[in-house]
Scaffold this motif. Structure first.
Motif, mmCIF file in Angstrom:
data_model
loop_
_atom_site.group_PDB
_atom_site.id
_atom_site.type_symbol
_atom_site.label_atom_id
_atom_site.label_comp_id
_atom_site.label_asym_id
_atom_site.label_seq_id
_atom_site.Cartn_x
_atom_site.Cartn_y
_atom_site.Cartn_z
ATOM 1 N N ALA A 90 8.742 -12.803 1.091
ATOM 2 C CA ALA A 90 9.600 -13.734 0.839
ATOM 3 C C ALA A 90 10.611 -13.473 -0.527
ATOM 4 N N VAL A 91 11.776 -14.176 -0.722
ATOM 5 C CA VAL A 91 12.641 -14.064 -1.769
ATOM 6 C C VAL A 91 13.088 -15.007 -2.311
ATOM 7 N N ARG A 92 12.940 -16.533 -3.395
ATOM 8 C CA ARG A 92 13.461 -17.489 -3.491
ATOM 9 C C ARG A 92 14.691 -17.668 -3.099
ATOM 10 N N LEU A 100 16.651 -7.623 -3.847
ATOM 11 C CA LEU A 100 14.600 -7.779 -4.857
ATOM 12 C C LEU A 100 14.304 -7.518 -3.919
ATOM 13 N N TYR A 101 14.516 -7.449 -2.139
ATOM 14 C CA TYR A 101 13.858 -7.412 -1.002
ATOM 15 C C TYR A 101 13.900 -6.141 -0.284
ATOM 16 N N ARG A 102 14.963 -5.590 -1.268
ATOM 17 C CA ARG A 102 15.215 -4.046 -0.544
ATOM 18 C C ARG A 102 14.123 -2.846 -1.561
ATOM 19 N N ASP A 103 13.963 -4.132 -2.981
ATOM 20 C CA ASP A 103 13.485 -2.869 -3.537
ATOM 21 C C ASP A 103 11.976 -2.829 -3.549
ATOM 22 N N THR A 124 8.159 -9.799 11.789
ATOM 23 C CA THR A 124 8.636 -10.735 11.344
ATOM 24 C C THR A 124 9.784 -11.190 12.797
ATOM 25 N N ASP A 125 10.650 -12.745 12.235
ATOM 26 C CA ASP A 125 11.161 -13.125 12.669
ATOM 27 C C ASP A 125 12.592 -12.420 12.671
ATOM 28 N N LYS A 126 13.092 -11.181 11.868
ATOM 29 C CA LYS A 126 13.874 -10.859 11.684
ATOM 30 C C LYS A 126 13.787 -9.157 11.779
ATOM 31 N N PRO A 127 13.852 -8.767 12.844
ATOM 32 C CA PRO A 127 13.436 -7.308 12.759
ATOM 33 C C PRO A 127 14.404 -6.975 12.198
HETATM 34 C C1 LIG Z 1 15.021 -12.002 4.224
HETATM 35 C C2 LIG Z 1 15.200 -11.996 2.948
HETATM 36 C C3 LIG Z 1 13.274 -11.311 2.840
HETATM 37 C C4 LIG Z 1 15.945 -11.667 2.116
HETATM 38 O O1 LIG Z 1 16.032 -11.572 0.947
HETATM 39 P P1 LIG Z 1 16.746 -10.898 -0.210
HETATM 40 O O2 LIG Z 1 16.552 -10.453 -1.638
HETATM 41 O O3 LIG Z 1 17.951 -11.760 0.171
HETATM 42 O O4 LIG Z 1 17.175 -9.462 0.739
HETATM 43 P P2 LIG Z 1 18.110 -7.914 -0.216
HETATM 44 O O5 LIG Z 1 19.412 -8.649 -1.189
HETATM 45 O O6 LIG Z 1 17.311 -7.220 -0.408
HETATM 46 O O7 LIG Z 1 18.494 -7.471 1.263
HETATM 47 C C5 LIG Z 1 18.274 -6.128 1.375
HETATM 48 C C6 LIG Z 1 18.966 -6.569 3.078
HETATM 49 O O8 LIG Z 1 18.414 -7.077 3.669
HETATM 50 C C7 LIG Z 1 19.819 -7.506 4.532
HETATM 51 N N1 LIG Z 1 19.582 -8.547 4.534
HETATM 52 C C8 LIG Z 1 19.593 -9.832 3.716
HETATM 53 N N2 LIG Z 1 18.739 -11.126 4.357
HETATM 54 C C9 LIG Z 1 18.602 -10.586 5.977
HETATM 55 C C10 LIG Z 1 18.645 -11.412 7.375
HETATM 56 N N3 LIG Z 1 18.429 -12.822 7.323
HETATM 57 N N4 LIG Z 1 18.573 -10.894 8.242
HETATM 58 C C11 LIG Z 1 18.274 -9.714 8.181
HETATM 59 N N5 LIG Z 1 18.865 -8.651 7.413
HETATM 60 C C12 LIG Z 1 18.845 -8.838 6.141
HETATM 61 C C13 LIG Z 1 20.782 -7.128 4.067
HETATM 62 O O9 LIG Z 1 21.510 -7.165 4.064
HETATM 63 C C14 LIG Z 1 20.195 -6.247 3.101
HETATM 64 O O10 LIG Z 1 21.077 -5.017 4.231
HETATM 65 P P3 LIG Z 1 21.128 -3.520 3.073
HETATM 66 O O11 LIG Z 1 19.977 -3.168 2.815
HETATM 67 O O12 LIG Z 1 21.617 -2.758 4.057
HETATM 68 O O13 LIG Z 1 22.328 -3.817 1.820
HETATM 69 C C15 LIG Z 1 15.063 -13.843 2.113
HETATM 70 O O14 LIG Z 1 16.242 -14.111 2.940
HETATM 71 C C16 LIG Z 1 13.756 -14.104 2.731
HETATM 72 O O15 LIG Z 1 12.697 -14.704 1.470
HETATM 73 N N6 LIG Z 1 13.814 -15.339 3.530
HETATM 74 C C17 LIG Z 1 13.081 -16.349 4.250
HETATM 75 C C18 LIG Z 1 12.094 -15.473 4.342
HETATM 76 C C19 LIG Z 1 11.838 -14.264 5.142
HETATM 77 O O16 LIG Z 1 12.673 -14.627 6.504
HETATM 78 N N7 LIG Z 1 10.950 -13.179 4.752
HETATM 79 C C20 LIG Z 1 10.842 -11.971 5.873
HETATM 80 C C21 LIG Z 1 10.035 -12.499 6.633
HETATM 81 S S1 LIG Z 1 9.420 -11.099 7.277
#
Ligand SMILES: CC(C)(COP(=O)(O)OP(=O)(O)OC[C@H]1O[C@@H](n2cnc3c(N)ncnc32)[C@H](O)[C@@H]1OP(=O)(O)O)[C@@H](O)C(=O)NCCC(=O)NCCS
Length: 299
Positions: A90-92, A100-103, A124-127
């Protein structure tokens, strides 16, 4: 080409579960993001000791971004795989879209490679977040059908409550000695997940079958269907003995794992859910037969 990570104002920390304030920051992140409370784990034996969290903290101690890995050996198609699980990703909102999530995903995958895990699994719900890293979804099937005739027991079962010290000790002892509930797809241990999952489903009941030395996780579903979520034991008892031990004689049964060790078959039914179970491994993985991971192993 993927963008750079903007971690300005944040500090990276790894393996921080020993720090109470950092643990509290994770509890808060997961409460705010998913509406779940994992803090009870502290009273239920603690987090999985193999956990390796990767997180970015701000200077007030708030956890902005997190992903945790942990050892989760699983059986797939009859073979034990030294897998890692990913959870608590998760990312706030204020810090989203900065990479940050990619990292943390890259860091967690690198750690798994260093630890020589054979595979990584996650829900995950975001495959789409994970397919770029080679994760693929596996379909999950429950099994449903007519109940077998129960074999009655001489010693009655009793309910277990993880908040009673004696019951928690019995649960932990049985979890530590368990065998996988299925040869098709099952966790080998995953005790911490089992215990915290007892807190997330108010309908789930835990019963101890003294004759079989087995913990049964079960509930009553729609139309009085008996729903079997998990069996924790060193020898998996057959379904007629489980029903008899619980004093149940339902018409219908649903089993939320592959029933190959239950002496009962049922019909496979695709689980309709937005949550996917994904796996990343060197060689492609497919399920030979319909199966699902018990919800008591959810992570
Ligand atoms: C999903 C989540 C973790 C993304 O965090 P983030 O820090 O904004 O992601 P990043 O900026 O690191 O993006 C990483 C990649 O994911 C992609 N991405 C971001 N949100 C996404 C989503 N909802 N669905 C699909 N891909 C997504 C970005 O485009 C990026 O792609 P790239 O690497 O090709 O550039 C964040 O929105 C979140 O915490 N959401 C609620 C909780 C959740 O869904 N957690 C994951 C559950 S398994």
């Amino acid at each position: 080409m993927r963008g750079a990570t903007d971690s300005s104002g944040l500090t990276f920390r790894q393996d921080y579960f020993g720090d109470d304030a950092a643990w509290a920051a994770l509890v808060s992140l997961l409460k705010d993001t998913f509406g779940i409370d994992i803090d009870p784990l502290r009273q239920l034996g603690g987090a999985d000791p193999t956990s390796m969290p990767f997180g970015w903290f701000d200077d007030t101690g708030t956890l902005a971004a997190n992903l945790s890995a942990f050892a989760m050996p699983i059986v797939i198609n009859g073979r034990t795989i030294n897998a890692a699980g990913f959870q608590s990703g998760a990312v706030r909102p204020p810090w989203r879209g900065r990479g940050l999530y990619r990292d943390v995903t890259a860091k967690a995958l690198e750690w798994c490679d260093q630890q020589r895990f054979e595979a990584v699994v996650l829900y995950t719900d975001k495959p789409d977040l994970y397919t770029p890293y080679g994760f693929v979804s596996l379909p999950m099937h429950l099994h449903a059908g007519d109940a077998p005739t129960p074999i009655s027991a001489t010693t009655p079962s009793r309910r277990l409550d993880p908040w009673i010290a004696e019951d928690l000790a019995l649960l932990q002892e049985t979890l530590n000695a368990r065998v996988p509930v299925s040869d098709r797809l099952a966790v080998c241990r995953s005790s911490a997940m089992f215990l915290i999952n007892t807190q997330f489903d108010a309908d789930i009941r835990l019963s101890w079958l003294p004759e079989q030395q087995a913990v049964i996780a079960w509930k009553i579903g729609d139309d009085d269907c008996f729903v079997l979520s998990d069996v924790v034991a060193s020898i998996i008892p057959p379904l007629p003995a489980i029903l008899g031990g619980l004093g149940m004689s339902p018409r219908k049964v649903e089993v939320l794992f592959a029933p190959d060790r239950l002496g009962w078959q049922g019909q496979p039914r695709l689980l309709e859910t937005t949550t996917r179970f994904m796996i990343r491994a060197d060689a492609p993985v497919d399920l030979d037969q319909p199966a699902m991971l018990s919800p008591m192993a959810d992570f």
